[in-house]
Design an enzyme around this catalytic site. Structure first.
Site, PDB file in Angstrom:
ATOM      1  N   PHE A 217       0.850  -1.195   0.000  1.00  0.00           N
ATOM      2  CA  PHE A 217       0.000   0.000   0.000  1.00  0.00           C
ATOM      3  C   PHE A 217       0.880   1.238   0.000  1.00  0.00           C
ATOM      4  CE2 PHE A 217      -2.363   3.454   1.993  1.00  0.00           C
ATOM      5  CZ  PHE A 217      -3.504   3.466   1.207  1.00  0.00           C
TER       6      PHE A 217
ATOM      7  N   ASP B 235       9.248   2.528   1.439  1.00  0.00           N
ATOM      8  CA  ASP B 235       8.122   3.302   1.937  1.00  0.00           C
ATOM      9  C   ASP B 235       8.025   3.040   3.439  1.00  0.00           C
ATOM     10  OD1 ASP B 235       5.683   4.173   2.844  1.00  0.00           O
ATOM     11  OD2 ASP B 235       4.571   3.595   1.039  1.00  0.00           O
TER      12      ASP B 235
ATOM     13  N   LYS C   5       2.796   9.674   8.236  1.00  0.00           N
ATOM     14  CA  LYS C   5       2.189   9.174   9.480  1.00  0.00           C
ATOM     15  C   LYS C   5       2.861   9.703  10.771  1.00  0.00           C
ATOM     16  CE  LYS C   5      -0.724   5.584   7.789  1.00  0.00           C
ATOM     17  NZ  LYS C   5      -0.465   4.897   6.527  1.00  0.00           N
TER      18      LYS C   5
HETATM   19  C1  LIG Z   1      -0.726   5.192   5.094  1.00  0.00           C
HETATM   20  C2  LIG Z   1       0.290   4.812   4.118  1.00  0.00           C
HETATM   21  C3  LIG Z   1       0.490   5.562   2.940  1.00  0.00           C
HETATM   22  C4  LIG Z   1      -0.405   6.716   2.549  1.00  0.00           C
HETATM   23  O1  LIG Z   1      -0.294   7.788   3.429  1.00  0.00           O
HETATM   24  P1  LIG Z   1      -1.370   8.986   3.352  1.00  0.00           P
HETATM   25  O2  LIG Z   1      -0.831   9.982   4.328  1.00  0.00           O
HETATM   26  O3  LIG Z   1      -2.694   8.410   3.736  1.00  0.00           O
HETATM   27  O4  LIG Z   1      -1.365   9.480   1.971  1.00  0.00           O
HETATM   28  C5  LIG Z   1       1.529   5.202   2.105  1.00  0.00           C
HETATM   29  N1  LIG Z   1       2.321   4.164   2.391  1.00  0.00           N
HETATM   30  C6  LIG Z   1       2.152   3.418   3.507  1.00  0.00           C
HETATM   31  C7  LIG Z   1       3.091   2.285   3.777  1.00  0.00           C
HETATM   32  C8  LIG Z   1       1.127   3.709   4.396  1.00  0.00           C
HETATM   33  O5  LIG Z   1       0.952   2.949   5.478  1.00  0.00           O
END
Ligand SMILES: *Cc1c(COP(=O)(O)O)cnc(C)c1O
Length: 388
Positions: free
Chosen positions: A130, A215, A244
């Protein structure tokens, strides 16, 4: 009328109607509109790294908003440069360079755009991964249901099984611009890759001259007991994306390039009006300082081990996975959403990223007693769902 009863008359339905309305938080406790108290073990989805209303964050934000709140990216400001310096320090790489934005999706968009500057166009990402909801970030998200309604997305993207270096090797070519992976797949149910996987990916990317982006939006900022979630493999990626937990609860994202082979944006090639604004940066600086001062990385590892040990003994729990305070409780049957709903009525906030997994991502300041109370109440909850 209760707030959530007004929701559907004005809000888009992309989240459904939330079951409760929260009005106050302190540490890892939150209260709803009816005065019910909850132990927040979801932490705003791994975001409130120091919990709610943390004094260090309140102080930094209040001081900063009195001084200077928003200046756009035409001008420098001290909290932004300070934060970039701190992040560079945490990467242990003096060549690290930071771009600030507001969210995880935007951090990954920046990485996608940057990868195009290599002259190569193809990207590789993992099934189940994700990376966000914008078109670019969605294009590298390996979850069919989220992608399907919005196709066509970016082309030239290959998905490979997560944790399988051989499959990645088959997909790699001299046309691969970037491989992007999570250190742990958070949204996919806290899936931890086999030991050595990230190191093998690093070696393969070197062999094919592809960038390797981690990520760390969910695993970052100490959540796993390390700053970014990949350090236990002793590797250095070319790009780290963060959001986050980065802003100490405020909206803030970052893309960090490392080493000297990673391309660099030239003036005018990318930007964000609010990205790295002084308030969010001040909160982030305060959060990082607090994590360092209170040695929260070590405490997070210890707390995670304690949770794993105790949760694994609960009847109905098949396995417990994760690192530090990013934990997936794998249940023996597909009752995760019923467990999450029951947990809420018992005063625990958790979520169910998949049919048989409950995710925990409490603030790093969680106390031993709160961990203990959580486990007891969670065991009762599972028992109620299974036997009640
Ligand atoms: C939550 C998340 C995102 C997206 O972040 P947003 O601030 O909602 O755009 C991207 N990568 C990972 C691994 C995430 O957990």
């Amino acid at each position: 009328m209760k707030t959530q009863e007004r929701w559907h008359t004005v809000m888009q339905n992309n989240y459904g109607v939330p079951p409760i309305t929260l009005i106050k938080g302190e540490g890892i406790e939150v209260w709803d509109e009816d005065g019910n108290k909850y132990l927040d073990f979801l932490g705003g989805i791994a975001t409130n790294i120091l919990g709610h209303a943390h004094p260090a964050v309140i102080k930094a934000v209040s001081t900063q908003i009195k001084e200077l709140s928003h200046v756009s990216n035409f001008y420098a400001h001290p909290p932004g440069v300070q934060l970039a310096e701190k992040l560079q320090g945490l990467t242990n790489d003096p060549r690290a360079r930071v771009f600030f934005c507001n969210s995880g999706a935007e951090a990954n968009e920046a990485a996608i755009k940057l990868s195009r500057l290599t002259g190569r166009k193809r990207l590789i990402a993992a099934n189940g991964g994700f990376h966000g909801r914008t078109i670019g970030a969605l294009s590298i998200t390996g979850q069919e249901a989220k992608r399907a309604p919005f196709e066509p997305l970016l082309s030239g993207i290959n998905f490979v099984p997560y944790g399988d270096a051989k499959a990645l090797e088959k997909a790699l070519s001299r046309r691969t611009a970037m491989v992007i992976l999570e250190a742990i797949q958070g949204e996919n149910g806290v899936v931890v890759p086999p030991n050595g996987y990230l190191r093998e990916v690093r070696e393969l990317c070197d062999e094919y001259g592809a960038l390797f982006a981690i990520d760390a939006v969910q695993t970052g900022m100490g959540r796993t007991g390390e700053w970014f979630g990949f350090e236990h493999e002793g590797i250095r990626p070319d790009i780290i994306t963060l959001a986050k937990g980065l802003g100490g609860g405020l909206p803030l994202g970052a893309m960090i390039t490392l080493g000297d082979r990673t391309p660099s944006f030239k003036p005018g090639e990318h930007g964000s009006t609010f990205g790295g604004n002084p308030i969010s940066c001040a909160a982030a600086n305060a959060a990082i300082d607090f994590i360092v001062k209170k040695e929260l990385l070590d405490k997070t590892s210890i707390a995670g081990e304690y949770l794993k040990r105790r949760l694994a003994k609960i009847p109905g729990v098949e396995a417990v996975r994760g690192r530090g305070l990013l934990i997936g409780i794998v249940l023996e049957s597909n009752i995760a959403s019923a467990v999450a709903a029951k947990a809420m009525s018992n005063g625990l906030l958790v979520n169910a990223p998949s049919k048989n997994v409950i995710r925990l991502a409490p603030a790093l300041i969680v106390t031993k007693k709160q961990l203990h109370d959580f486990v007891d109440l969670f065991a009762t909850t599972i028992d109620q769902v299974q036997n009640g």
